[in-house]
Design a protein around this motif. Structure first.
Motif, PDB file in Angstrom:
ATOM      1  N   ILE A  67       3.057  82.846  55.966  1.00 13.48           N
ATOM      2  CA  ILE A  67       3.395  81.772  55.462  1.00 13.48           C
ATOM      3  C   ILE A  67       4.542  81.108  56.229  1.00 13.48           C
ATOM      4  CG2 ILE A  67       4.384  80.566  53.473  1.00 13.48           C
ATOM      5  CD1 ILE A  67       2.946  82.469  51.466  1.00 13.48           C
ATOM      6  N   SER A  68       4.069  79.702  56.613  1.00 13.76           N
ATOM      7  CA  SER A  68       5.141  78.856  57.432  1.00 13.76           C
ATOM      8  C   SER A  68       5.534  77.565  56.569  1.00 13.76           C
ATOM      9  CB  SER A  68       5.010  78.827  58.840  1.00 13.76           C
ATOM     10  OG  SER A  68       3.813  78.190  58.984  1.00 13.76           O
ATOM     11  N   TRP A  69       6.546  76.919  56.984  1.00  9.10           N
ATOM     12  CA  TRP A  69       7.165  75.788  56.355  1.00  9.10           C
ATOM     13  C   TRP A  69       7.373  74.694  57.230  1.00  9.10           C
ATOM     14  CZ3 TRP A  69       6.334  76.201  51.083  1.00  9.10           C
ATOM     15  CH2 TRP A  69       6.302  77.494  50.632  1.00  9.10           C
ATOM     16  N   SER A  70       6.713  73.321  56.806  1.00 11.04           N
ATOM     17  CA  SER A  70       7.074  72.139  57.566  1.00 11.04           C
ATOM     18  C   SER A  70       7.297  71.362  56.447  1.00 11.04           C
ATOM     19  CB  SER A  70       6.213  71.865  58.732  1.00 11.04           C
ATOM     20  OG  SER A  70       4.989  71.575  57.870  1.00 11.04           O
ATOM     21  N   GLY A  71       7.540  70.215  57.005  1.00 13.46           N
ATOM     22  CA  GLY A  71       7.865  68.800  56.277  1.00 13.46           C
ATOM     23  C   GLY A  71       9.011  68.150  56.326  1.00 13.46           C
ATOM     24  N   ASP A  72       9.525  67.397  55.098  1.00 13.53           N
ATOM     25  CA  ASP A  72      10.718  66.558  55.253  1.00 13.53           C
ATOM     26  C   ASP A  72      11.685  66.755  54.086  1.00 13.53           C
ATOM     27  OD1 ASP A  72      10.089  64.850  57.746  1.00 13.53           O
ATOM     28  OD2 ASP A  72       8.188  64.682  56.496  1.00 13.53           O
ATOM     29  N   VAL A  73      12.856  66.496  54.356  1.00 14.34           N
ATOM     30  CA  VAL A  73      13.633  66.426  53.432  1.00 14.34           C
ATOM     31  C   VAL A  73      14.458  65.015  53.161  1.00 14.34           C
ATOM     32  CG1 VAL A  73      16.029  67.127  52.225  1.00 14.34           C
ATOM     33  CG2 VAL A  73      14.682  68.836  53.600  1.00 14.34           C
ATOM     34  N   THR A  74      14.283  64.493  51.942  1.00 17.72           N
ATOM     35  CA  THR A  74      14.616  63.286  51.970  1.00 17.72           C
ATOM     36  C   THR A  74      16.385  62.848  51.607  1.00 17.72           C
ATOM     37  OG1 THR A  74      14.825  63.190  49.300  1.00 17.72           O
ATOM     38  CG2 THR A  74      12.629  62.732  50.315  1.00 17.72           C
ATOM     39  N   ASP A  75      16.648  61.758  51.811  1.00 20.13           N
ATOM     40  CA  ASP A  75      18.137  61.503  51.116  1.00 20.13           C
ATOM     41  C   ASP A  75      18.173  61.464  49.660  1.00 20.13           C
ATOM     42  OD1 ASP A  75      19.286  60.746  53.808  1.00 20.13           O
ATOM     43  OD2 ASP A  75      18.156  59.057  53.808  1.00 20.13           O
ATOM     44  N   TRP A  76      19.511  61.308  49.171  1.00 22.00           N
ATOM     45  CA  TRP A  76      19.695  61.509  47.926  1.00 22.00           C
ATOM     46  C   TRP A  76      19.058  60.102  47.181  1.00 22.00           C
ATOM     47  CZ3 TRP A  76      20.830  65.791  44.844  1.00 22.00           C
ATOM     48  CH2 TRP A  76      21.221  66.783  45.535  1.00 22.00           C
ATOM     49  N   TYR A  77      18.173  60.232  46.451  1.00 19.61           N
ATOM     50  CA  TYR A  77      17.739  59.103  45.763  1.00 19.61           C
ATOM     51  C   TYR A  77      18.596  59.105  44.362  1.00 19.61           C
ATOM     52  CZ  TYR A  77      14.097  58.257  49.228  1.00 19.61           C
ATOM     53  OH  TYR A  77      13.416  58.044  50.430  1.00 19.61           O
ATOM     54  N   THR A  78      18.882  57.718  43.801  1.00 14.57           N
ATOM     55  CA  THR A  78      19.512  57.861  42.564  1.00 14.57           C
ATOM     56  C   THR A  78      18.558  56.941  41.383  1.00 14.57           C
ATOM     57  OG1 THR A  78      21.777  57.452  43.088  1.00 14.57           O
ATOM     58  CG2 THR A  78      21.238  56.817  40.988  1.00 14.57           C
ATOM     59  N   LEU A  79      18.068  57.849  40.477  1.00 14.47           N
ATOM     60  CA  LEU A  79      17.014  57.407  39.556  1.00 14.47           C
ATOM     61  C   LEU A  79      17.831  56.524  38.475  1.00 14.47           C
ATOM     62  CD1 LEU A  79      14.910  60.422  38.653  1.00 14.47           C
ATOM     63  CD2 LEU A  79      14.260  58.891  40.328  1.00 14.47           C
ATOM     64  N   PRO A  80      17.136  55.446  38.045  1.00 13.01           N
ATOM     65  CA  PRO A  80      18.120  54.333  37.232  1.00 13.01           C
ATOM     66  C   PRO A  80      17.970  54.765  35.854  1.00 13.01           C
ATOM     67  CG  PRO A  80      15.777  53.399  37.729  1.00 13.01           C
ATOM     68  CD  PRO A  80      15.729  54.753  38.368  1.00 13.01           C
ATOM     69  N   ARG A  81      18.407  55.841  35.408  1.00 13.96           N
ATOM     70  CA  ARG A  81      18.840  56.308  34.037  1.00 13.96           C
ATOM     71  C   ARG A  81      19.563  57.293  34.123  1.00 13.96           C
ATOM     72  NH1 ARG A  81      16.144  61.112  33.123  1.00 13.96           N
ATOM     73  NH2 ARG A  81      14.238  61.601  34.399  1.00 13.96           N
ATOM     74  N   ASN A  82      19.941  57.867  33.025  1.00 11.50           N
ATOM     75  CA  ASN A  82      21.018  58.948  32.873  1.00 11.50           C
ATOM     76  C   ASN A  82      19.898  60.331  32.720  1.00 11.50           C
ATOM     77  OD1 ASN A  82      23.331  57.442  32.953  1.00 11.50           O
ATOM     78  ND2 ASN A  82      23.433  57.802  30.534  1.00 11.50           N
ATOM     79  N   ALA A  83      20.539  61.390  33.109  1.00 10.91           N
ATOM     80  CA  ALA A  83      19.608  62.768  32.995  1.00 10.91           C
ATOM     81  C   ALA A  83      19.438  63.170  31.529  1.00 10.91           C
ATOM     82  CB  ALA A  83      20.400  63.684  33.887  1.00 10.91           C
ATOM     83  N   GLN A  84      20.341  62.784  30.624  1.00 10.81           N
ATOM     84  CA  GLN A  84      20.150  63.703  29.594  1.00 10.81           C
ATOM     85  C   GLN A  84      19.375  62.735  28.413  1.00 10.81           C
ATOM     86  OE1 GLN A  84      25.052  63.829  29.035  1.00 10.81           O
ATOM     87  NE2 GLN A  84      24.102  65.255  27.401  1.00 10.81           N
ATOM     88  N   ALA A  85      18.485  63.548  27.750  1.00 15.54           N
ATOM     89  CA  ALA A  85      17.691  63.004  26.598  1.00 15.54           C
ATOM     90  C   ALA A  85      18.534  62.761  25.473  1.00 15.54           C
ATOM     91  CB  ALA A  85      16.469  63.893  26.527  1.00 15.54           C
ATOM     92  N   GLY A  86      17.939  62.278  24.343  1.00 16.48           N
ATOM     93  CA  GLY A  86      18.703  62.275  23.065  1.00 16.48           C
ATOM     94  C   GLY A  86      19.331  63.218  22.593  1.00 16.48           C
ATOM     95  N   ASP A  87      18.687  64.545  22.556  1.00 17.39           N
ATOM     96  CA  ASP A  87      19.435  65.650  22.121  1.00 17.39           C
ATOM     97  C   ASP A  87      20.233  66.484  23.141  1.00 17.39           C
ATOM     98  OD1 ASP A  87      17.540  66.586  24.117  1.00 17.39           O
ATOM     99  OD2 ASP A  87      16.493  67.869  22.634  1.00 17.39           O
ATOM    100  N   SER A  88      20.685  65.726  24.073  1.00 15.39           N
ATOM    101  CA  SER A  88      21.641  66.368  25.420  1.00 15.39           C
ATOM    102  C   SER A  88      20.904  67.232  26.150  1.00 15.39           C
ATOM    103  CB  SER A  88      22.770  67.028  24.629  1.00 15.39           C
ATOM    104  OG  SER A  88      23.500  66.076  24.204  1.00 15.39           O
ATOM    105  N   THR A  89      19.498  67.564  26.124  1.00 16.88           N
ATOM    106  CA  THR A  89      18.985  68.286  27.081  1.00 16.88           C
ATOM    107  C   THR A  89      18.613  67.465  28.276  1.00 16.88           C
ATOM    108  OG1 THR A  89      16.889  67.764  26.112  1.00 16.88           O
ATOM    109  CG2 THR A  89      18.041  69.809  25.289  1.00 16.88           C
ATOM    110  N   CYS A  90      18.352  68.169  29.530  1.00 14.27           N
ATOM    111  CA  CYS A  90      17.672  67.623  30.501  1.00 14.27           C
ATOM    112  C   CYS A  90      16.514  66.692  30.704  1.00 14.27           C
ATOM    113  CB  CYS A  90      17.722  68.420  31.972  1.00 14.27           C
ATOM    114  SG  CYS A  90      17.537  67.624  33.459  1.00 14.27           S
ATOM    115  N   SER A  91      16.348  65.687  30.874  1.00 13.95           N
ATOM    116  CA  SER A  91      15.172  64.900  30.986  1.00 13.95           C
ATOM    117  C   SER A  91      14.739  64.803  32.482  1.00 13.95           C
ATOM    118  CB  SER A  91      15.009  63.507  30.547  1.00 13.95           C
ATOM    119  OG  SER A  91      13.956  62.646  30.520  1.00 13.95           O
ATOM    120  N   ILE A  92      13.851  65.738  32.952  1.00 10.16           N
ATOM    121  CA  ILE A  92      13.445  65.916  34.221  1.00 10.16           C
ATOM    122  C   ILE A  92      12.568  64.985  34.816  1.00 10.16           C
ATOM    123  CG2 ILE A  92      13.265  68.433  34.049  1.00 10.16           C
ATOM    124  CD1 ILE A  92      10.303  68.293  34.037  1.00 10.16           C
ATOM    125  N   PRO A  93      12.705  64.503  36.149  1.00 13.21           N
ATOM    126  CA  PRO A  93      12.100  63.589  36.707  1.00 13.21           C
ATOM    127  C   PRO A  93      10.666  63.645  36.624  1.00 13.21           C
ATOM    128  CG  PRO A  93      13.613  64.394  38.188  1.00 13.21           C
ATOM    129  CD  PRO A  93      13.557  65.282  36.960  1.00 13.21           C
TER     130      PRO A  93
END
Length: 207
Positions: free
Chosen positions: A93-119
């Protein structure tokens, strides 16, 4: 399905007759209700070169990014993660590809119960579409930074992913929370951080 499992190759396109119950679809495995349409459009194998897009994400309520794009490239393409798969696959197995810059999603991470709402894939597509065509990558790994977002999960092999523009593509997806990315994992005679462990574990599912 109820009554059995149709014998189709993973990734095949099928037409199924059943009942929609809210967000749930109920279908019988009766051959007359499940029809083969087409085989997988893209064969992705678990050995050889794995072209991967590593997407760096933060939220409106995220702290500063824990590492740079350049450091991330080092982690993924020449760090312990790569060394693990080199050894585990006997160099197959070998790896290639790209890494992006940091993108900001236009919302908070926390769901209503304070858990993480994943992208979601929709959110990621909208974030990167001007810079990357995610349909060009058979492997996609989402890394998101927030104190409440740790651990990870991943698809078992590649799956169909549907996009906001109505198209779809065939790829595996891994989700990696960075809450404890720099912590040491286990008692090993070598460096093995939380990011190394979670990334290797979830991509193991993806393969």
């Amino acid at each position: 399905p109820i009554g059995g499992t149709p014998e189709f190759l993973s990734g095949s396109m099928v037409r199924v007759k059943g009942y929609a119950l809210g967000n749930t679809f109920l279908a019988s495995a009766n051959p007359s209700d499940t029809n083969f349409v087409s085989p997988p459009t893209n064969s992705i194998v678990a050995t050889g070169n794995q072209k991967t897009l590593f997407v760096l994400l933060k939220f409106l309520d995220s702290p500063a990014p824990p590492f740079s794009k350049e450091q991330a490239r080092q982690f993924f393409f020449s760090g312990q993660f790569k060394k693990f798969f080199d050894e585990a696959s006997y160099g197959k197995i070998s790896w290639s590809g790209d890494v992006t810059d940091w993108y900001t999603l236009p919302r908070n991470a926390q769901a209503g119960d304070s858990t993480c709402s994943i992208p979601s894939i929709d959110e990621v597509y909208n974030a990167v579409k001007n810079d990357f065509s995610i349909k060009d990558y058979p492997r996609i790994v989402l890394l998101y930074n927030h104190p409440n977002c740790g651990g990870g999960w991943g698809t078992v092999g590649p799956v169909y992913n549907y996009l906001p523009n109505g198209s779809f593509f065939w790829a595996s997806i891994g989700w990696i929370g960075l809450a404890n990315y720099n912590g040491m994992w286990g008692n090993h005679p070598f460096e093995w951080k939380d990011l190394d462990f979670v990334l290797s574990h979830e991509i193991g599912h993806n393969l």
